[in-house]
Design a protein around this motif. Structure first.
Motif, mmCIF file in Angstrom:
data_model
loop_
_atom_site.group_PDB
_atom_site.id
_atom_site.type_symbol
_atom_site.label_atom_id
_atom_site.label_comp_id
_atom_site.label_asym_id
_atom_site.label_seq_id
_atom_site.Cartn_x
_atom_site.Cartn_y
_atom_site.Cartn_z
ATOM 1 N N ARG A 1 2.026 -0.835 0.958
ATOM 2 C CA ARG A 1 0.641 -0.535 0.600
ATOM 3 C C ARG A 1 0.514 -0.405 -0.905
ATOM 4 O O ARG A 1 1.371 0.189 -1.559
ATOM 5 C CB ARG A 1 0.245 0.773 1.301
ATOM 6 N N CYS B 1 -5.931 -6.176 10.861
ATOM 7 C CA CYS B 1 -5.761 -5.063 9.946
ATOM 8 C C CYS B 1 -6.686 -3.924 10.381
ATOM 9 O O CYS B 1 -7.814 -4.164 10.838
ATOM 10 C CB CYS B 1 -6.124 -5.519 8.534
ATOM 11 N N ASN C 1 -6.229 -0.965 -2.770
ATOM 12 C CA ASN C 1 -6.693 -0.751 -1.389
ATOM 13 C C ASN C 1 -6.227 -1.884 -0.478
ATOM 14 O O ASN C 1 -6.997 -2.415 0.334
ATOM 15 C CB ASN C 1 -8.223 -0.634 -1.328
ATOM 16 N N ALA D 1 -7.967 0.158 9.160
ATOM 17 C CA ALA D 1 -7.921 1.191 8.128
ATOM 18 C C ALA D 1 -8.793 2.366 8.534
ATOM 19 O O ALA D 1 -9.904 2.175 9.053
ATOM 20 C CB ALA D 1 -8.382 0.636 6.788
ATOM 21 N N MET E 1 -3.423 2.871 6.966
ATOM 22 C CA MET E 1 -3.654 1.441 7.133
ATOM 23 C C MET E 1 -2.599 0.917 8.087
ATOM 24 O O MET E 1 -1.443 1.374 8.055
ATOM 25 C CB MET E 1 -3.606 0.699 5.798
ATOM 26 N N ILE F 1 -8.611 6.103 1.521
ATOM 27 C CA ILE F 1 -8.102 5.475 2.745
ATOM 28 C C ILE F 1 -6.968 6.335 3.270
ATOM 29 O O ILE F 1 -5.986 6.579 2.558
ATOM 30 C CB ILE F 1 -7.628 4.043 2.496
#
Length: 121
Positions: free
Chosen positions: A71, A95, A76, A97, A34, A31
């Motif tokens: 985070r 949200c 995740n 990502a 975010m 990822i």
């Protein structure tokens, strides 16, 4: 496919606090960033806070000093701690990502379904 599941929204009085969570699952290699966005009725969706791939954070001017994004890479998951809430913070919070999937190797944005935050005066 990747799913983002948000939780933690609700109704709170002005000056109160809420903590939002967003957990990503599915075909995740890594990822990159975010973030949390929000959209109030009749307004455009706006960035609230972002945790970048480089580990830095960005905040909208309207929430600086009141909100904090964090985070947990192992889970995740991204969090948004919201303190000193104001009625103008009322919105649906989304949200976001930027996810790298391995098979096939792709990078794309994903969105959660949104969670309602309502701040009463």
């Amino acid at each position: 496919q990747v799913q983002l599941v948000e939780s933690g929204g609700g109704l709170v009085q002005s000056g109160g606090s809420l903590r939002l969570s967003c957990a990503a699952s599915g075909s995740i290699f890594s990822i990159l960033s975010m973030a949390w966005y929000r959209q109030a009725p009749g307004k455009q969706r706006e960035l609230v806070a972002r945790f970048t791939s480089g580990g830095t954070t960005n905040y909208a001017d309207s929430v600086k000093g009141r909100f904090a994004i964090s985070r947990d890479n192992a889970k995740n998951t991204v969090y948004l701690q919201m303190n000193m809430l104001k009625p103008e913070d009322t919105a649906v919070y989304y949200c976001n990502a930027e996810v790298v999937s391995a098979v096939p190797l792709t990078t794309r944005d994903y969105w959660g379904q949104g969670t309602q935050v309502t701040v009463s005066s």
